[in-house]
Design a protein around this motif. Sequence first.
Motif, mmCIF file in Angstrom:
data_model
loop_
_atom_site.group_PDB
_atom_site.id
_atom_site.type_symbol
_atom_site.label_atom_id
_atom_site.label_comp_id
_atom_site.label_asym_id
_atom_site.label_seq_id
_atom_site.Cartn_x
_atom_site.Cartn_y
_atom_site.Cartn_z
ATOM 1 N N ASP A 182 0.818 -1.219 0.000
ATOM 2 C CA ASP A 182 0.000 0.000 0.000
ATOM 3 C C ASP A 182 0.849 1.265 0.000
ATOM 4 O OD1 ASP A 182 -2.397 -1.406 0.039
ATOM 5 O OD2 ASP A 182 -2.454 -1.504 2.230
ATOM 6 N N ALA A 193 3.824 1.546 -1.783
ATOM 7 C CA ALA A 193 4.791 1.491 -2.889
ATOM 8 C C ALA A 193 4.928 2.820 -3.608
ATOM 9 C CB ALA A 193 4.400 0.385 -3.870
ATOM 10 N N GLU A 194 3.834 3.587 -3.744
ATOM 11 C CA GLU A 194 3.870 4.858 -4.475
ATOM 12 C C GLU A 194 3.876 6.073 -3.545
ATOM 13 O OE1 GLU A 194 4.272 4.763 -7.679
ATOM 14 O OE2 GLU A 194 4.072 2.566 -7.673
ATOM 15 N N ALA A 195 4.007 5.833 -2.244
ATOM 16 C CA ALA A 195 3.927 6.938 -1.288
ATOM 17 C C ALA A 195 5.137 7.854 -1.415
ATOM 18 C CB ALA A 195 3.840 6.390 0.130
ATOM 19 N N ALA A 196 4.881 9.152 -1.272
ATOM 20 C CA ALA A 196 5.931 10.165 -1.328
ATOM 21 C C ALA A 196 5.499 11.320 -0.435
ATOM 22 C CB ALA A 196 6.150 10.637 -2.758
ATOM 23 N N ARG A 242 2.715 13.129 -1.794
ATOM 24 C CA ARG A 242 1.623 12.252 -2.243
ATOM 25 C C ARG A 242 1.535 11.055 -1.290
ATOM 26 N NH1 ARG A 242 3.598 11.411 -6.675
ATOM 27 N NH2 ARG A 242 4.207 9.231 -6.533
ATOM 28 N N ALA A 286 0.276 7.975 1.121
ATOM 29 C CA ALA A 286 -0.772 6.950 1.088
ATOM 30 C C ALA A 286 -1.676 7.159 2.305
ATOM 31 C CB ALA A 286 -0.130 5.561 1.138
ATOM 32 N N ALA A 329 7.680 5.068 1.392
ATOM 33 C CA ALA A 329 7.643 3.607 1.309
ATOM 34 C C ALA A 329 8.619 3.012 2.322
ATOM 35 C CB ALA A 329 8.006 3.152 -0.110
#
Length: 422
Positions: free
Chosen positions: A74, A76-79, A82, A84, A145
């Motif tokens: 969940d 993997a694309e967190a920044a 941005r 999660a 992540a």
Amino acid sequence: MMQQADNVERFRRKAVQPEEAQQTILNHIRALDAENVTLYEAWGRSLAEPLIAPHPFPPFRRSGMDGYAVRTADLAEAAPGRPAELVVLEHLPGGTEPKRSLGPGQASRIMTGGMVPEGADAVVMLEMTETDERDGLSFVRIGKAVPPGANISEIGSEIREGERLLPAGRQVEAGESAVLAACGCARVAVARRPRVAILSTGSELLEVDEPLAPAKIRNSNAPMLAALIREFGAEPTLLGKVPDDPEAAGKLVRQALADCDLLLTSGGVSVGDYDVMVDILAQPDVKLLFNKIAMRPGSPTSAALLGDKLILALSGNPGACFVGFHLFVVPALRRMLGVQRPTHPQFTARLGEDFPKVNAYRRYIRAFTSVSGDGQVWATPTGDDKSSLMTTIVGADCLIEIPPIKEGLRRGHPVKVWKIGQ
């Protein structure tokens, strides 16, 4: 009447090397029987048998910190810009079993030591999160992540079921107590404490509480030996002193051996006319093992068997008595306690000051260790190494071994050192 050693026998002594004396003693020592005690009574005792882990530790997947149990997929694309956002299912303090498994987009608040819920494969520390409440639901936002396994201790990651926790002979100290407690070892088998009797010889000796008198000295060896015996896991029994009377001393020795595992004597082992232990060790029912060691101080140190009990006769000089205890009594006590390596550990250090004496025998010097700024270990004598000196025992944490030499050693010379602390 007690048989007396004649003057020729007093001087006819064959010196053995210290290693031979140690091994001879160990050849006549066996490990004592075990007894079961509570964990709280086991501190300072030696384990009588190896202990095997009855279950893994930790026994469940455990969080390493306060934060949120998550699925790394969940994040993997967190920044940072941005994050999660995950729905918080439940709060899991320590000791609480999770009621819900994590699915996609879900997390659980968890405390250090808490049980990680099924479906979670990492814990994100609290400082990396932000929370929100909307429509009666709790949300956590995570802007980074994390790898799988982060901040989770897996089942058995520290101790595997069936793994040997501790070997026989290991002394139970703080760390061992923690391991035993974590594995539910409420009672453990430990070696029975050796019973060691102490007999001081010499008509010149006074008790500690007696006033000084002409030609008399107080008995300092007995309290020193009792303290050392306790330090190394045994129980001392003070027999007091006997005069330089072979009959009285021999009777007391036989009485003591009936109730102890080992008898220590101090004094009376040299070649003087009144050295009573020489006469005791010359009796027909006593098996003399050795009566001289190629060392200084304490060369008259002797060992003998009466029945199956060992007598170790140490020098009456305090410094020599102290050295003899560490070189020969400590290995005997440790063997009784089941310790696999009974002698003191050795290491190499730099000699802390010049040693000008020439030695025909090996010499063991009371000393203390220190570490210099460049990481070198130094061993410095605590004072003059005369065997009669008592004050040089204070502060000694090692023995410097000086080999037979024809000229002195300079400060900084590498020397073998025996660590004598427990």
